[in-house]
Design a protein around this motif. Structure first.
Motif, PDB file in Angstrom:
ATOM      1  N   LEU A  30       0.806  -1.223   0.000  1.00 29.71           N
ATOM      2  CA  LEU A  30       0.000   0.000   0.000  1.00 29.71           C
ATOM      3  C   LEU A  30       0.838   1.272   0.000  1.00 29.71           C
ATOM      4  CD1 LEU A  30      -2.652  -1.071   2.669  1.00 29.71           C
ATOM      5  CD2 LEU A  30      -3.016  -0.922   0.184  1.00 29.71           C
ATOM      6  N   PHE A  31       2.047   1.190   0.511  1.00 31.87           N
ATOM      7  CA  PHE A  31       2.871   2.381   0.707  1.00 31.87           C
ATOM      8  C   PHE A  31       3.048   3.218  -0.567  1.00 31.87           C
ATOM      9  CE2 PHE A  31       7.027   4.540   1.295  1.00 31.87           C
ATOM     10  CZ  PHE A  31       6.701   5.308   2.407  1.00 31.87           C
ATOM     11  N   PRO A  32       3.286   2.611  -1.751  1.00 27.40           N
ATOM     12  CA  PRO A  32       3.469   3.423  -2.955  1.00 27.40           C
ATOM     13  C   PRO A  32       2.242   4.209  -3.385  1.00 27.40           C
ATOM     14  CG  PRO A  32       4.377   1.211  -3.258  1.00 27.40           C
ATOM     15  CD  PRO A  32       3.572   1.181  -1.997  1.00 27.40           C
ATOM     16  N   ILE A  33       1.056   3.861  -2.853  1.00 29.20           N
ATOM     17  CA  ILE A  33      -0.159   4.581  -3.201  1.00 29.20           C
ATOM     18  C   ILE A  33      -0.140   5.995  -2.621  1.00 29.20           C
ATOM     19  CG2 ILE A  33      -2.673   4.632  -2.814  1.00 29.20           C
ATOM     20  CD1 ILE A  33      -2.655   1.601  -2.946  1.00 29.20           C
ATOM     21  N   LEU A  34       0.575   6.183  -1.539  1.00 28.06           N
ATOM     22  CA  LEU A  34       0.581   7.472  -0.842  1.00 28.06           C
ATOM     23  C   LEU A  34       1.344   8.528  -1.632  1.00 28.06           C
ATOM     24  CD1 LEU A  34      -0.382   5.556   1.389  1.00 28.06           C
ATOM     25  CD2 LEU A  34       1.115   6.749   2.987  1.00 28.06           C
ATOM     26  N   SER A  35       1.032   9.786  -1.340  1.00 26.79           N
ATOM     27  CA  SER A  35       1.777  10.897  -1.921  1.00 26.79           C
ATOM     28  C   SER A  35       3.124  11.018  -1.228  1.00 26.79           C
ATOM     29  CB  SER A  35       0.993  12.202  -1.753  1.00 26.79           C
ATOM     30  OG  SER A  35       0.943  12.561  -0.376  1.00 26.79           O
ATOM     31  N   GLY A  36       4.008  11.833  -1.799  1.00 25.84           N
ATOM     32  CA  GLY A  36       5.308  12.049  -1.183  1.00 25.84           C
ATOM     33  C   GLY A  36       5.194  12.634   0.204  1.00 25.84           C
ATOM     34  N   GLU A  37       4.255  13.573   0.386  1.00 24.36           N
ATOM     35  CA  GLU A  37       4.066  14.191   1.704  1.00 24.36           C
ATOM     36  C   GLU A  37       3.548  13.178   2.708  1.00 24.36           C
ATOM     37  OE1 GLU A  37       1.909  15.951   4.988  1.00 24.36           O
ATOM     38  OE2 GLU A  37       0.944  14.950   3.277  1.00 24.36           O
ATOM     39  N   GLU A  38       2.658  12.301   2.267  1.00 24.67           N
ATOM     40  CA  GLU A  38       2.116  11.273   3.162  1.00 24.67           C
ATOM     41  C   GLU A  38       3.192  10.251   3.536  1.00 24.67           C
ATOM     42  OE1 GLU A  38      -2.542  11.281   1.618  1.00 24.67           O
ATOM     43  OE2 GLU A  38      -1.012  10.090   0.581  1.00 24.67           O
ATOM     44  N   ARG A  39       4.049   9.908   2.596  1.00 26.49           N
ATOM     45  CA  ARG A  39       5.134   8.981   2.905  1.00 26.49           C
ATOM     46  C   ARG A  39       6.088   9.590   3.926  1.00 26.49           C
ATOM     47  NH1 ARG A  39       6.902   6.968  -3.192  1.00 26.49           N
ATOM     48  NH2 ARG A  39       4.772   6.802  -3.996  1.00 26.49           N
ATOM     49  N   ALA A  40       6.337  10.892   3.780  1.00 31.09           N
ATOM     50  CA  ALA A  40       7.203  11.578   4.748  1.00 31.09           C
ATOM     51  C   ALA A  40       6.564  11.574   6.129  1.00 31.09           C
ATOM     52  CB  ALA A  40       7.481  13.004   4.290  1.00 31.09           C
ATOM     53  N   ARG A  41       5.258  11.810   6.194  1.00 30.93           N
ATOM     54  CA  ARG A  41       4.560  11.774   7.476  1.00 30.93           C
ATOM     55  C   ARG A  41       4.639  10.387   8.093  1.00 30.93           C
ATOM     56  NH1 ARG A  41      -1.427  14.015   7.056  1.00 30.93           N
ATOM     57  NH2 ARG A  41      -1.382  13.260   9.217  1.00 30.93           N
ATOM     58  N   ALA A  42       4.466   9.372   7.265  1.00 26.39           N
ATOM     59  CA  ALA A  42       4.522   7.992   7.761  1.00 26.39           C
ATOM     60  C   ALA A  42       5.880   7.684   8.381  1.00 26.39           C
ATOM     61  CB  ALA A  42       4.211   7.010   6.636  1.00 26.39           C
ATOM     62  N   SER A  43       6.925   8.218   7.797  1.00 27.98           N
ATOM     63  CA  SER A  43       8.278   7.935   8.285  1.00 27.98           C
ATOM     64  C   SER A  43       8.566   8.587   9.627  1.00 27.98           C
ATOM     65  CB  SER A  43       9.310   8.393   7.255  1.00 27.98           C
ATOM     66  OG  SER A  43       9.353   9.810   7.178  1.00 27.98           O
ATOM     67  N   ARG A  44       7.735   9.571  10.008  1.00 29.84           N
ATOM     68  CA  ARG A  44       7.989  10.293  11.262  1.00 29.84           C
ATOM     69  C   ARG A  44       7.317   9.648  12.470  1.00 29.84           C
ATOM     70  NH1 ARG A  44       7.532  14.899   7.687  1.00 29.84           N
ATOM     71  NH2 ARG A  44       5.345  15.223   8.259  1.00 29.84           N
ATOM     72  N   PHE A  45       6.492   8.637  12.266  1.00 31.57           N
ATOM     73  CA  PHE A  45       5.853   7.975  13.397  1.00 31.57           C
ATOM     74  C   PHE A  45       6.895   7.182  14.182  1.00 31.57           C
ATOM     75  CE2 PHE A  45       2.032   8.726  10.883  1.00 31.57           C
ATOM     76  CZ  PHE A  45       1.127   9.104  11.861  1.00 31.57           C
ATOM     77  N   VAL A  46       6.846   7.289  15.496  1.00 28.42           N
ATOM     78  CA  VAL A  46       7.808   6.595  16.350  1.00 28.42           C
ATOM     79  C   VAL A  46       7.462   5.117  16.460  1.00 28.42           C
ATOM     80  CG1 VAL A  46       8.762   6.448  18.688  1.00 28.42           C
ATOM     81  CG2 VAL A  46       8.311   8.696  17.653  1.00 28.42           C
ATOM     82  N   TYR A  47       6.168   4.819  16.605  1.00 26.33           N
ATOM     83  CA  TYR A  47       5.748   3.435  16.817  1.00 26.33           C
ATOM     84  C   TYR A  47       5.298   2.803  15.495  1.00 26.33           C
ATOM     85  CZ  TYR A  47       5.797   4.866  21.689  1.00 26.33           C
ATOM     86  OH  TYR A  47       6.182   5.343  22.915  1.00 26.33           O
ATOM     87  N   PRO A  48       5.784   1.594  15.186  1.00 21.85           N
ATOM     88  CA  PRO A  48       5.403   0.929  13.934  1.00 21.85           C
ATOM     89  C   PRO A  48       3.895   0.769  13.771  1.00 21.85           C
ATOM     90  CG  PRO A  48       7.263  -0.207  14.952  1.00 21.85           C
ATOM     91  CD  PRO A  48       6.791   0.816  15.944  1.00 21.85           C
ATOM     92  N   GLU A  49       3.178   0.482  14.859  1.00 21.52           N
ATOM     93  CA  GLU A  49       1.725   0.311  14.778  1.00 21.52           C
ATOM     94  C   GLU A  49       1.056   1.566  14.266  1.00 21.52           C
ATOM     95  OE1 GLU A  49      -1.667  -1.381  17.741  1.00 21.52           O
ATOM     96  OE2 GLU A  49      -0.539   0.358  18.475  1.00 21.52           O
ATOM     97  N   HIS A  50       1.489   2.751  14.758  1.00 18.34           N
ATOM     98  CA  HIS A  50       0.895   4.014  14.317  1.00 18.34           C
ATOM     99  C   HIS A  50       1.224   4.281  12.850  1.00 18.34           C
ATOM    100  CE1 HIS A  50       0.997   5.432  18.784  1.00 18.34           C
ATOM    101  NE2 HIS A  50       0.086   4.502  18.545  1.00 18.34           N
ATOM    102  N   ARG A  51       2.445   3.971  12.450  1.00 21.44           N
ATOM    103  CA  ARG A  51       2.841   4.157  11.060  1.00 21.44           C
ATOM    104  C   ARG A  51       2.005   3.271  10.139  1.00 21.44           C
ATOM    105  NH1 ARG A  51       5.947   1.146   7.708  1.00 21.44           N
ATOM    106  NH2 ARG A  51       6.965   2.236   5.944  1.00 21.44           N
ATOM    107  N   GLN A  52       1.847   2.001  10.510  1.00 25.34           N
ATOM    108  CA  GLN A  52       1.114   1.082   9.662  1.00 25.34           C
ATOM    109  C   GLN A  52      -0.355   1.469   9.551  1.00 25.34           C
ATOM    110  OE1 GLN A  52       2.050  -2.647  11.530  1.00 25.34           O
ATOM    111  NE2 GLN A  52       4.141  -2.696  10.731  1.00 25.34           N
ATOM    112  N   ARG A  53      -0.948   1.901  10.656  1.00 22.64           N
ATOM    113  CA  ARG A  53      -2.348   2.318  10.604  1.00 22.64           C
ATOM    114  C   ARG A  53      -2.522   3.584   9.768  1.00 22.64           C
ATOM    115  NH1 ARG A  53      -4.580   1.138  16.823  1.00 22.64           N
ATOM    116  NH2 ARG A  53      -4.738  -1.145  16.550  1.00 22.64           N
ATOM    117  N   PHE A  54      -1.574   4.502   9.848  1.00 25.73           N
ATOM    118  CA  PHE A  54      -1.640   5.709   9.024  1.00 25.73           C
ATOM    119  C   PHE A  54      -1.597   5.339   7.547  1.00 25.73           C
ATOM    120  CE2 PHE A  54       0.660   8.905   6.532  1.00 25.73           C
ATOM    121  CZ  PHE A  54      -0.176  10.005   6.698  1.00 25.73           C
ATOM    122  N   ILE A  55      -0.678   4.454   7.176  1.00 24.92           N
ATOM    123  CA  ILE A  55      -0.555   4.043   5.776  1.00 24.92           C
ATOM    124  C   ILE A  55      -1.834   3.363   5.297  1.00 24.92           C
ATOM    125  CG2 ILE A  55       0.655   2.482   4.197  1.00 24.92           C
ATOM    126  CD1 ILE A  55       3.188   3.012   5.902  1.00 24.92           C
TER     127      ILE A  55
END
Length: 266
Positions: A30-55
């Motif tokens: 699913l990750f490639p579906i996101l925009s560049g800004e969304e991918r950058a936001r995803a990379s800033r999550f500290v916890y993997p669970e929060h990152r995965q749910r955001f994606i």
């Protein structure tokens, strides 16, 4: 070229729901579906669970929008109004949408006629008297009639109804939560009872209880201007939707409809 859109019509608002807890392999897909800004936001999550749910949440949003607009999901431009409400860049008049997520649940409302706001919340014990700080006097008085678990569920009915209305209204934090009243009981249809400075608001706005998983509360708000509107729930697996295909009504539809302002179980 402007995107085409299959009509939903004035009689329906579509509701989509999906689970945000996905396998690592699915998140990678699913990750490639996101925009560049969304991918950058995803990379800033500290916890993997929060990152995965955001994606999973943002990818699901893009897949559903692409389903209606006949566009690849990664090509859909998303922006916000001056108050922070998301919209489709350059084509906001085509499709109104709003996304909410809590814990592992995401819910999305779609309309091509009405501004919409949606809120879903996992029901958890309250650590403080939130109602006294944020709700109107009228709402606090209504909540005072409830005790124990009944109070907890009444609180979340009130909270999601207020949050959904604020999101649909589009004014963000500039609209004080105590400037309007909503009903809090479960026996009658949800309703906006008053809005400061707008005596016609109760006639123009509709609130709908959402069919949510056990342990969650949810509300949809829409500026329906008195029109009779039904909620239409879609069973499609959101995260496996194909981009740039016809509206689900053209593809073996399996919706559940609700009448008036009450949602039937999905």
């Amino acid at each position: 070229m402007r995107p085409s859109l299959d009509r939903i019509g004035p009689n329906f608002i579509d509701i989509w729901r999906w689970n945000l807890d996905q396998t690592e392999r699915e998140i990678d897909r699913l990750f490639p579906i996101l925009s560049g800004e969304e991918r950058a936001r995803a990379s800033r999550f500290v916890y993997p669970e929060h990152r995965q749910r955001f994606i999973a949440g943002r990818a699901g949003l893009r897949l559903v929008l692409g389903h209606y607009l006949h566009l690849p999901p990664h090509r859909i431009g998303l922006s916000c109004n001056v108050f922070g409400k998301p919209r489709i860049a350059g084509a906001s008049e085509l499709l109104q949408f709003n996304l909410s997520h809590s814990a592992d649940v995401a819910m999305l409302a779609i309309s091509d006629h009405y501004p919409v706001g949606i809120d879903v919340e996992a029901i958890k014990p309250l650590k403080e008297d939130i109602a006294e700080h944020f709700f109107s006097k009228r709402e606090c008085e209504a909540l005072a009639a409830f005790r124990g678990d009944d109070y907890l569920h009444a609180f979340y009915r009130c909270w999601t109804r207020k949050e959904a209305f604020v999101k649909a209204h589009g004014a963000g934090l500039s609209l004080p939560l105590d400037s309007f009243d909503v009903t809090v009981d479960a026996t009658s249809r949800p309703k906006l009872e008053s809005l400061d400075g707008d005596q016609d608001a109760p006639l123009n706005w509709s609130l709908f209880d959402l069919a949510t998983p056990t342990g969650f509360a949810g509300t949809l708000a829409a500026l329906t201007l008195g029109n009779a509107v039904h909620l239409r729930y879609w069973n499609d697996d959101v995260l496996t939707l194909k981009a740039s295909v016809a509206h689900p009504a053209h593809n073996d539809p399996r919706p559940h409809q609700s009448g008036g302002n009450r949602a039937s179980p999905a």
